[in-house]
Design a protein around this motif. Structure first.
Motif, PDB file in Angstrom:
ATOM      1  N   ALA A 154       0.983 -10.329  11.380  1.00 38.57           N
ATOM      2  CA  ALA A 154       1.851 -10.846  10.315  1.00 38.57           C
ATOM      3  C   ALA A 154       2.455 -12.174  10.762  1.00 38.57           C
ATOM      4  O   ALA A 154       3.173 -12.220  11.759  1.00 38.57           O
ATOM      5  CB  ALA A 154       2.957  -9.830  10.017  1.00 38.57           C
ATOM      6  N   ILE A 155       2.144 -13.241  10.027  1.00 35.83           N
ATOM      7  CA  ILE A 155       2.667 -14.561  10.360  1.00 35.83           C
ATOM      8  C   ILE A 155       3.494 -15.078   9.190  1.00 35.83           C
ATOM      9  O   ILE A 155       2.962 -15.317   8.098  1.00 35.83           O
ATOM     10  CB  ILE A 155       1.530 -15.552  10.697  1.00 35.83           C
TER      11      ILE A 155
ATOM     12  N   ARG B   4       6.480  -9.219  -6.980  1.00 33.74           N
ATOM     13  CA  ARG B   4       6.333  -8.907  -5.567  1.00 33.74           C
ATOM     14  C   ARG B   4       5.783  -7.494  -5.379  1.00 33.74           C
ATOM     15  O   ARG B   4       4.937  -7.256  -4.518  1.00 33.74           O
ATOM     16  CB  ARG B   4       7.662  -9.075  -4.828  1.00 33.74           C
ATOM     17  N   THR B   5       6.240  -6.550  -6.176  1.00 30.77           N
ATOM     18  CA  THR B   5       5.747  -5.180  -6.082  1.00 30.77           C
ATOM     19  C   THR B   5       4.247  -5.139  -6.316  1.00 30.77           C
ATOM     20  O   THR B   5       3.493  -4.492  -5.564  1.00 30.77           O
ATOM     21  CB  THR B   5       6.458  -4.271  -7.098  1.00 30.77           C
ATOM     22  N   ARG B   6       3.789  -5.846  -7.348  1.00 30.54           N
ATOM     23  CA  ARG B   6       2.358  -5.835  -7.662  1.00 30.54           C
ATOM     24  C   ARG B   6       1.547  -6.518  -6.575  1.00 30.54           C
ATOM     25  O   ARG B   6       0.505  -6.016  -6.146  1.00 30.54           O
ATOM     26  CB  ARG B   6       2.113  -6.529  -9.006  1.00 30.54           C
TER      27      ARG B   6
ATOM     28  N   THR C  21       8.482  -8.426   7.502  1.00 29.47           N
ATOM     29  CA  THR C  21       9.692  -7.728   7.075  1.00 29.47           C
ATOM     30  C   THR C  21       9.440  -6.694   5.993  1.00 29.47           C
ATOM     31  O   THR C  21      10.119  -5.665   5.944  1.00 29.47           O
ATOM     32  CB  THR C  21      10.733  -8.736   6.554  1.00 29.47           C
ATOM     33  N   VAL C  22       8.454  -6.932   5.117  1.00 29.09           N
ATOM     34  CA  VAL C  22       8.245  -6.062   3.962  1.00 29.09           C
ATOM     35  C   VAL C  22       6.830  -5.501   3.879  1.00 29.09           C
ATOM     36  O   VAL C  22       6.636  -4.289   3.789  1.00 29.09           O
ATOM     37  CB  VAL C  22       8.571  -6.813   2.642  1.00 29.09           C
ATOM     38  N   VAL C  23       5.842  -6.375   3.890  1.00 35.42           N
ATOM     39  CA  VAL C  23       4.471  -5.951   3.582  1.00 35.42           C
ATOM     40  C   VAL C  23       3.858  -5.118   4.698  1.00 35.42           C
ATOM     41  O   VAL C  23       3.264  -4.070   4.464  1.00 35.42           O
ATOM     42  CB  VAL C  23       3.582  -7.169   3.262  1.00 35.42           C
ATOM     43  N   PHE C  24       3.990  -5.583   5.946  1.00 35.50           N
ATOM     44  CA  PHE C  24       3.395  -4.885   7.085  1.00 35.50           C
ATOM     45  C   PHE C  24       4.446  -4.644   8.171  1.00 35.50           C
ATOM     46  O   PHE C  24       4.404  -5.236   9.255  1.00 35.50           O
ATOM     47  CB  PHE C  24       2.225  -5.695   7.652  1.00 35.50           C
TER      48      PHE C  24
END
Length: 238
Positions: A14-15, A115-117, A142-145
């Motif tokens: 994650a970058i 963002r949810t989608r 922070t959120v996705v991974f």
């Protein structure tokens, strides 16, 4: 995910970082070196914004954006040597980089339903990457991974980022007035992305900060590739 599952899961890098920090160039290079897939999540938000503008959705109306965001079919190719982005089957890799999209993408990205989608789509891309993936954006760590193998927060001074962006634009023959406008937009996007209520741009607590202001591109690539290999080795040994 327990320790055993994590040890055998594909590598996820994650970058995150602000506009102009070199995330896309560095991420693609690291993915190529390590034989991983590549995901430019910013392109997905740009694609969504392009579709909104093309379909005359008022992007300054969060409710209108929320209602419409489920309609476009956005497909992001993850080949580091030639990443692609299509909307409803149309290649939009060129149009999404235009100034109109750039000016409005932060507003669209701030809408929670968008963002949810797109987070769902991003996780799906990672799930199909057999060896692993390098994902770049603003909320990857922070959120996705949140369980990424390695998290990097890539940054640079405002002056360095502005000069790099200006050099890119000059190479494309862009006039100085437009370059100045884009520099001002970079500052505006930083502020918007860092202050939004949903998934703001911020460094994950366990991310490694890499300041590229005084580093060459090869040095940045070396630093991150070595970090990923180290973290992947630690996970396998766990």
């Amino acid at each position: 995910m327990d320790t055993a599952d994590r040890a055998h899961a594909p590598v996820v890098v994650a970058i995150d970082g602000p506009s102009g920090s070199g995330k896309s160039t560095v991420s693609r290079a690291v993915a190529t070196r390590l034989g991983l897939s590549f995901l430019d999540t910013g392109a997905m938000y740009r694609a969504m914004t392009w579709w909104m503008l093309a379909n005359e959705v008022d992007v300054d109306d969060p409710e209108a954006v929320a209602i419409a965001c489920g309609k476009p079919v956005i497909v992001s190719g993850t080949d580091a040597d030639g990443p692609t982005i299509t909307v409803d089957g149309q290649d939009v890799s060129g149009p999404i980089r235009g100034p109109e999209v750039t000016a409005k993408v932060s507003a669209v990205a701030a809408v929670p339903q968008v963002r949810t989608r797109l987070v769902e789509l991003q996780r799906g891309c990672a799930g199909h990457a057999e060896r692993g993936i390098v994902a770049e954006g603003r909320d990857m760590g922070t959120v996705v991974f949140p369980d990424a193998t390695a998290k990097i927060f890539l940054t640079a001074s405002g002056a360095a980022r502005a000069e790099r962006r200006a050099a890119e634009l000059r190479a494309k023959g862009v006039d100085e007035a437009t370059i100045a406008e884009m520099a001002a937009d970079l500052v505006r996007r930083d502020a918007a992305d860092s202050s939004r209520a949903t998934a703001p741009l911020t460094q994950a607590a366990d991310a490694v900060l890499v300041d590229t202001s005084d580093l060459t591109l090869p040095q940045v690539i070396d630093t991150i590739a070595e970090l990923v290999e180290q973290r992947a080795g630690q996970r396998s040994a766990a």
